[in-house]
Design an enzyme around this catalytic site. Sequence first.
Site, PDB file in Angstrom:
ATOM      1  CG  HIS A  60      -8.034  43.320  80.413  1.00 39.69           C
ATOM      2  ND1 HIS A  60      -8.391  42.650  79.262  1.00 39.69           N
ATOM      3  CD2 HIS A  60      -6.907  43.634  80.306  1.00 39.69           C
ATOM      4  CE1 HIS A  60      -6.989  42.554  78.563  1.00 39.69           C
ATOM      5  NE2 HIS A  60      -6.209  42.960  79.253  1.00 39.69           N
ATOM      6  CG  HIS A 117     -10.871  37.301  73.327  1.00 37.16           C
ATOM      7  ND1 HIS A 117     -10.315  38.826  73.175  1.00 37.16           N
ATOM      8  CD2 HIS A 117     -10.935  37.421  74.617  1.00 37.16           C
ATOM      9  CE1 HIS A 117     -10.258  39.385  74.209  1.00 37.16           C
ATOM     10  NE2 HIS A 117     -10.826  38.477  75.289  1.00 37.16           N
TER      11      HIS A 117
END
Length: 266
Positions: A60, A117
């Site tokens: 991430h 996303h």
Amino acid sequence: MRVFISADIEGCAAITSWDEVHKGRAGYQEFREQMTSEVVAACEGARAAGATDILIKDAHESGCNLIVSRLPEYARIVRAWSGHPYVMMFGLDSSFDAALFIGYHDAAGSDSNPLAHTMNDRIARLTINGELASEFTVNAYTAALNGVPPVFLSGDRGICGAAKRLVPGMTTVAVSEGFGRATLSVSPATALRMIREGVEESLSRDLSRCSLNLPDRFEVVLTFNNASDAYRSSFYPGVEHSEPCTLRFVSNDYFEVLRTIRFITV
């Protein structure tokens, strides 16, 4: 048994807003802890199923989110970004027996997670061979390129459904579901139990049921939110600037697909 874990955050239990996933913002510390707890639960489930070596890719944003002091002694971790086209799967090779995906979220262009996303917020939509593609799609094919079956995924309900459509034999655990800007989630503690049990079960079965065959040909269409981003990336070799915001390329080599995506999305 060697197990690879790719860990994201937007699909962790109760995640709802961007403030909860960006370092330095108000909710980040709480959900950094939840991300770490979900990865630890996956490690515990893998260990119970017989894993002797676990490699975790913190996948991430900065690549430096997991609280490393909480990781078990039998696990190793890849932090930050090397620049390699494997990106969220960096460290994976053919020596691994299984790939796990923790905290994953649905694709750009979907509505099952307020934070849906693909790669970054400049991308409106990515398709591979005409099908909406998520980060999981890209990464599952990366596992398949190395002959490693994708066997488990946790995240929002939308990405769980998409993962099962791509790899029907894999185990998925849906910990949340999006409704506009809201989410409905199981409790964080319940999510940990479900992940731990789901990983153990998935790794205790015949892993070949999760084998994923690579297509012979890849047609990738990537649409940006902004035409200037498409123009800037259109000069990469082999890329067609098909519409103002859209790029298209075709390859029979999936590593070339990864390399192209890597360079046109930065």
